[in-house]
Design a protein around this motif. Structure first.
Motif, mmCIF file in Angstrom:
data_model
loop_
_atom_site.group_PDB
_atom_site.id
_atom_site.type_symbol
_atom_site.label_atom_id
_atom_site.label_comp_id
_atom_site.label_asym_id
_atom_site.label_seq_id
_atom_site.Cartn_x
_atom_site.Cartn_y
_atom_site.Cartn_z
ATOM 1 N N MET A 233 29.285 76.701 64.309
ATOM 2 C CA MET A 233 29.970 76.897 63.047
ATOM 3 C C MET A 233 31.340 76.221 63.074
ATOM 4 N N ARG A 234 32.010 76.298 64.179
ATOM 5 C CA ARG A 234 33.329 75.665 64.245
ATOM 6 C C ARG A 234 33.228 74.150 64.140
ATOM 7 N N PHE A 235 32.179 73.576 64.769
ATOM 8 C CA PHE A 235 32.010 72.121 64.711
ATOM 9 C C PHE A 235 31.727 71.676 63.282
ATOM 10 N N THR A 236 30.900 72.425 62.586
ATOM 11 C CA THR A 236 30.569 72.077 61.204
ATOM 12 C C THR A 236 31.810 72.132 60.322
ATOM 13 N N ARG A 237 32.597 73.176 60.496
ATOM 14 C CA ARG A 237 33.815 73.306 59.698
ATOM 15 C C ARG A 237 34.804 72.186 60.032
ATOM 16 N N ALA A 238 34.936 71.875 61.325
ATOM 17 C CA ALA A 238 35.851 70.805 61.736
ATOM 18 C C ALA A 238 35.385 69.456 61.194
ATOM 19 N N ALA A 239 34.090 69.220 61.227
ATOM 20 C CA ALA A 239 33.560 67.963 60.702
ATOM 21 C C ALA A 239 33.792 67.866 59.192
ATOM 22 N N ALA A 240 33.621 68.979 58.473
ATOM 23 C CA ALA A 240 33.852 68.965 57.029
ATOM 24 C C ALA A 240 35.324 68.700 56.710
ATOM 25 N N VAL A 241 36.216 69.314 57.476
ATOM 26 C CA VAL A 241 37.652 69.109 57.246
ATOM 27 C C VAL A 241 38.040 67.670 57.566
ATOM 28 N N LEU A 242 37.548 67.145 58.686
ATOM 29 C CA LEU A 242 37.866 65.755 59.037
ATOM 30 C C LEU A 242 37.291 64.774 58.021
ATOM 31 N N GLY A 243 36.085 65.039 57.544
ATOM 32 C CA GLY A 243 35.486 64.186 56.520
ATOM 33 C C GLY A 243 36.280 64.210 55.229
ATOM 34 N N ALA A 244 36.735 65.396 54.839
ATOM 35 C CA ALA A 244 37.538 65.519 53.613
ATOM 36 C C ALA A 244 38.879 64.804 53.772
ATOM 37 N N LEU A 245 39.497 64.940 54.939
ATOM 38 C CA LEU A 245 40.765 64.248 55.186
ATOM 39 C C LEU A 245 40.580 62.728 55.152
ATOM 40 N N PHE A 246 39.492 62.252 55.737
ATOM 41 C CA PHE A 246 39.214 60.810 55.718
ATOM 42 C C PHE A 246 38.970 60.328 54.286
ATOM 43 N N TYR A 247 38.257 61.137 53.503
ATOM 44 C CA TYR A 247 38.000 60.795 52.103
ATOM 45 C C TYR A 247 39.306 60.717 51.317
ATOM 46 N N VAL A 248 40.193 61.678 51.536
ATOM 47 C CA VAL A 248 41.496 61.658 50.866
ATOM 48 C C VAL A 248 42.301 60.444 51.316
ATOM 49 N N PHE A 249 42.248 60.134 52.616
ATOM 50 C CA PHE A 249 42.946 58.955 53.126
ATOM 51 C C PHE A 249 42.447 57.677 52.448
ATOM 52 N N LEU A 250 41.138 57.570 52.253
ATOM 53 C CA LEU A 250 40.593 56.399 51.567
ATOM 54 C C LEU A 250 41.052 56.341 50.118
ATOM 55 N N TRP A 251 41.196 57.495 49.457
ATOM 56 C CA TRP A 251 41.721 57.504 48.092
ATOM 57 C C TRP A 251 43.180 57.093 48.063
ATOM 58 N N VAL A 252 43.931 57.467 49.090
ATOM 59 C CA VAL A 252 45.334 57.030 49.166
ATOM 60 C C VAL A 252 45.389 55.510 49.305
ATOM 61 N N LEU A 253 44.511 54.966 50.133
ATOM 62 C CA LEU A 253 44.449 53.506 50.257
ATOM 63 C C LEU A 253 44.084 52.860 48.919
ATOM 64 N N ALA A 254 43.113 53.444 48.227
ATOM 65 C CA ALA A 254 42.701 52.886 46.937
ATOM 66 C C ALA A 254 43.840 52.964 45.924
ATOM 67 N N ALA A 255 44.621 54.035 45.969
ATOM 68 C CA ALA A 255 45.740 54.175 45.040
ATOM 69 C C ALA A 255 46.865 53.202 45.357
ATOM 70 N N ASN A 256 46.923 52.743 46.599
ATOM 71 C CA ASN A 256 47.981 51.824 47.001
ATOM 72 C C ASN A 256 47.544 50.372 46.999
ATOM 73 N N GLY A 257 46.491 50.059 46.275
ATOM 74 C CA GLY A 257 46.180 48.652 46.077
ATOM 75 C C GLY A 257 44.842 48.167 46.576
ATOM 76 N N VAL A 258 44.091 48.933 47.341
ATOM 77 C CA VAL A 258 42.779 48.476 47.814
ATOM 78 C C VAL A 258 41.748 48.889 46.755
ATOM 79 N N THR A 259 41.724 48.128 45.676
ATOM 80 C CA THR A 259 40.904 48.501 44.523
ATOM 81 C C THR A 259 39.408 48.358 44.790
ATOM 82 N N SER A 260 39.025 47.668 45.835
ATOM 83 C CA SER A 260 37.599 47.529 46.138
ATOM 84 C C SER A 260 36.999 48.836 46.648
#
Length: 71
Positions: free
Chosen positions: A1-28
């Motif tokens: 259960m801890r691994f699943t939760r950690a993976a979900a949190v890391l995935g969400a953080l990575f997704y947010v990071f990619l949106w930050v990149l997209a907002a800063n000019g990586v429109t692709s």
């Protein structure tokens, strides 16, 4: 259960990071990042429509080997 939760949190953080990149000019990245959002909205709308219309979910077509209630 801890691994699943950690993976979900890391995935969400990575997704947010990619949106930050997209907002800063990586429109692709915008189109691929919108796909999960659109799919989630479509699934939620379908479930809401099924509940609104009173459609019951399909029952399973298989029996568990350990299930004693059907004997």
């Amino acid at each position: 259960m801890r691994f699943t939760r950690a993976a979900a949190v890391l995935g969400a953080l990575f997704y947010v990071f990619l949106w930050v990149l997209a907002a800063n000019g990586v429109t692709s990245l915008v189109a691929p990042l919108l796909i999960p959002v659109v799919l989630a909205v479509l699934v939620a709308a379908g479930v809401a429509l099924n509940r609104f219309m009173g459609i019951t979910p399909r029952s399973q077509h298989f029996k568990d080997r350990d299930d004693e209630s059907h004997r």
